[in-house]
Design an enzyme around this catalytic site. Structure first.
Site, PDB file in Angstrom:
ATOM      1  N   CYS A 154       0.837  -1.206   0.000  1.00 51.66           N
ATOM      2  CA  CYS A 154       0.000   0.000   0.000  1.00 51.66           C
ATOM      3  C   CYS A 154       0.878   1.265   0.000  1.00 51.66           C
ATOM      4  CB  CYS A 154      -0.969  -0.030   1.177  1.00 51.66           C
ATOM      5  SG  CYS A 154      -2.418   1.021   0.933  1.00 51.66           S
ATOM      6  N   HIS A 174      -3.945  -5.069   0.095  1.00 49.69           N
ATOM      7  CA  HIS A 174      -3.673  -5.593   1.433  1.00 49.69           C
ATOM      8  C   HIS A 174      -3.802  -7.114   1.466  1.00 49.69           C
ATOM      9  CE1 HIS A 174      -4.062  -1.849   4.165  1.00 49.69           C
ATOM     10  NE2 HIS A 174      -3.880  -1.443   2.910  1.00 49.69           N
ATOM     11  N   GLU A 184      -3.187  -9.141   3.914  1.00 44.64           N
ATOM     12  CA  GLU A 184      -3.406  -9.729   5.236  1.00 44.64           C
ATOM     13  C   GLU A 184      -4.865 -10.109   5.483  1.00 44.64           C
ATOM     14  OE1 GLU A 184      -5.166  -5.910   5.909  1.00 44.64           O
ATOM     15  OE2 GLU A 184      -3.389  -6.523   4.799  1.00 44.64           O
TER      16      GLU A 184
END
Length: 458
Positions: free
Chosen positions: A279, A397, A399
Site C-alpha cells: 500500500c 492488502h 493480510e
C-alpha cells in the site's frame, strides 16, 4: 402497555440520538442522528464496500484524516473483540452508517460498537442515506467534509468545511507511526480457534511503521520473520546497522508525496537488502524509483477488488484501502523485447491483462522494473517487481483483515525473496491462501489473552 411489554420494547429498541449533520465542501448535505461520541470533526469523505470487518476498517491507521462511510447498511451486529483491532486507538476522523446495532450477538463480543466508539471519542452518525452519499462521492469525487453533532446549521458547517485543511500535502503517516523501535511477536490467543501459530523465526526483518495494521505484522511473524518495527523516518544507515535479512514497508494514510522522510530512506535501501512494500509502502518504493503518484477520484476501499497477476494470469479478489496510485509509465520507457514487442505505454493498464503480458520498463535508478499486478476495475497499477535488485511491492492488502485471503501468498513470497530465490513469486495461490487456517480444530481461548507480548510500542 404492560410492564412486560415495556421491558420487551426496551430490549429491541434504541433511544433516538441527537441530530447530526454531514456537509461536504460542494454543498451536499446529509442528515442523521448521533450514535457514538458527540463533537465536530473534519476530514476527507470516503467509503468502504466491505460486508464485514467493520472493526478492522475503523481501526486501520490508513484512515487517519478521513470520515468513513460504510456501504453495508447494518454495522455493529457482532460487536467488538478488542484483539481484532488493527491499532490501539482508531485514527479515523468520523464514521457514517445507515443503521448502527446497539445489541450485538456473537460469542466473541466484548462490548458494543457504539460503546467502543464512545470510549475512543469517535464521532459517528446513523440514519444517513448511505447509498445516495456513496453515489455522490463516486460522481463528484473525494472531498473535504464536516460531521457535527453540536452544530446543525448547514450554512455554518459549509463555511467551516471550506476553510478546513485538505489531506493533500499533509504527512499523516507521522501521526500514526510508532515513537521508537520495538520488537513485535504478538499473535492474539483469541484467534487460535481459526489460525495456527506462526513458523519458527528464521529471517530478521525491519518494518517501517507508516501506520502499520497489526494483522500485517502478525502475518509477517506467522511467515517466520523475527520482526523489529521502526518509526517512519528511521535513517537507512540505522536500519542497515541492524543487519536485517529484509526490510518491510507498511501501509499508511494520506498523501505519499508528503512522506519524504520514508521514501528518501528507501532509495538508500534498495539494492542493499530485500525489500517488500504494501500500500503506502508500494508508493514509497515507487517514489524512491522516481515515479509519479496520482490521486484517485474516490479511491479503492473494500474487500472485493479484482486484480490480475500478470505473471500467472490468475485473478485475485483483494482487500484495498488507498486514495493514491502509481503512474506506471513514469517509471521509465518500455523495454520492447521484454514487453511483447510493444514500444508505447498504455494509460489503461488492463491492456496488458488482455494481452497476457507483464511489461518491463528501464528505470534510470534501479534498472528493469516489471508490472506484475493490474486492477481490473479501472486499469491502475497494483504491483511491481524489480528485476535487477531484490524488491517488490503491491498496492493492496494481502493480510485479509478484513477481506479475502487470495493474496496471502505475498508474505510467503517475501520469505522466498530473502532466501535468494529468483522464483519467489511463482506460488500456487490457491493452496497458499488456506495455509495456517485451522477452522475450529483448536478450542478457542479466553478473549483478551495474548500468545506473547510486544516489547516497546506506541
Amino acid at each position: 402497555m404492560s410492564q412486560i411489554s415495556e421491558r420487551l420494547m426496551r430490549g429491541v429498541s434504541k433511544p433516538a440520538g441527537a441530530a447530526a449533520l454531514l456537509v461536504l465542501e460542494d454543498g451536499a448535505v446529509f442528515r442523521g442522528t448521533s450514535c457514538a461520541a458527540a463533537g465536530e470533526v473534519y476530514g476527507e469523505i470516503c467509503f468502504n464496500t466491505s460486508l464485514e470487518g467493520y472493526l478492522e476498517v475503523i481501526t486501520d491507521p490508513s484512515y487517519a484524516g478521513q470520515i468513513i462511510t460504510m456501504t453495508y447498511p447494518q454495522i455493529g451486529n457482532y460487536g467488538v473483540n478488542r484483539e481484532d483491532a488493527q491499532a490501539e486507538v482508531p485514527a479515523l476522523r468520523g464514521l457514517v452508517v445507515r443503521d448502527m446495532c446497539a445489541t450485538p450477538s456473537n460469542w466473541r463480543s466484548e462490548l458494543t460498537l457504539p460503546d467502543y466508539l464512545r470510549e475512543h471519542g469517535v464521532v459517528a452518525v446513523e440514519g444517513v442515506d448511505t447509498r445516495a452519499l456513496v453515489r455522490h462521492v463516486r460522481d463528484h469525487g473525494a472531498q473535504r467534509a464536516v460531521l457535527s453533532t453540536v452544530d446543525t446549521d448547514e450554512a455554518s458547517l459549509l463555511a467551516k468545511v471550506r476553510a478546513s485543511e485538505s489531506i493533500v500535502g499533509v504527512n499523516l503517516a507521522a501521526t500514526v507511526s510508532c515513537d521508537a523501535p520495538h520488537t513485535f511477536a504478538e499473535l492474539p490467543a483469541s484467534h487460535e480457534f481459526a489460525v495456527a501459530g506462526g513458523a519458527a523465526p528464521r529471517h530478521r526483518v525491519v518494518a517501517y511503521d507508516c501506520g502499520a495494521k497489526r494483522s500485517i505484522l502478525e502475518n509477517l511473524v506467522r511467515a517466520g520473520c523475527d520482526l523489529t518495527v521502526v518509526p517512519w523516518d528511521t535513517p537507512a544507515a540505522d536500519v542497515l546497522a541492524m543487519e536485517p535479512d529484509g526490510v518491510f514497508l507498511s501501509n499508511g494514510p494520506g498523501d505519499p508525496e508528503a512522506v519524504e522522510g520514508t521514501y528518501v530512506q528507501v532509495e538508500q535501501l534498495l539494492g542493499k537488502v530485500p525489500v517488500f512494500g504494501i500500500c503506502l509502502g508500494h508508493q514509497m518504493i515507487s517514489k524512491a524509483a522516481g515515479a509519479d503518484i496520482e490521486k484517485l477520484k474516490f479511491g479503492h476501499r473494500g474487500g472485493n477488488h479484482p486484480v490480475m497477476n500478470l505473471l500467472t494470469g490468475r485473478v485475485e479478489i483483494t482487500a484495498q484501502n488507498h486514495g493514491f496510485s502509481l503512474v506506471f509509465p513514469s517509471l521509465g520507457a518500455l523495454v520492447p523485447e521484454l514487453s511483447g514487442g510493444f514500444k508505447g505505454h498504455e494509460d489503461d493498464l488492463r491492456f496488458w491483462a488482455n494481452a497476457h503480458i507483464a511489461p518491463v520498463v528501464q528505470n534510470e535508478r534501479f534498472g528493469r522494473i516489471q508490472l506484475t499486478h493490474v486492477n481490473l476495475n479501472d486499469g491502475t497499477a497494483e504491483g511491481i517487481a524489480f528485476l535487477d535488485i531484490p524488491a517488490f511491492s503491491v498496492q493492496y492488502h494481502p493480510e485479509a483483515s478484513p477481506g479475502p485471503t487470495d493474496a496471502h501468498y505475498l508474505f510467503t513470497a517475501f520469505t522466498r525473496l530473502m532466501d535468494g530465490r529468483a522464483d519467489y513469486l511463482d506460488i500456487d495461490i490457491a493452496e497458499d491462501r488456506l495455509a495456517g487456517w485451522t477452522f475450529g480444530a483448536q478450542q478457542a481461548t479466553v478473549p483478551g489473552a495474548t500468545a506473547s507480548v510486544t516489547e516497546g510500542g506506541r
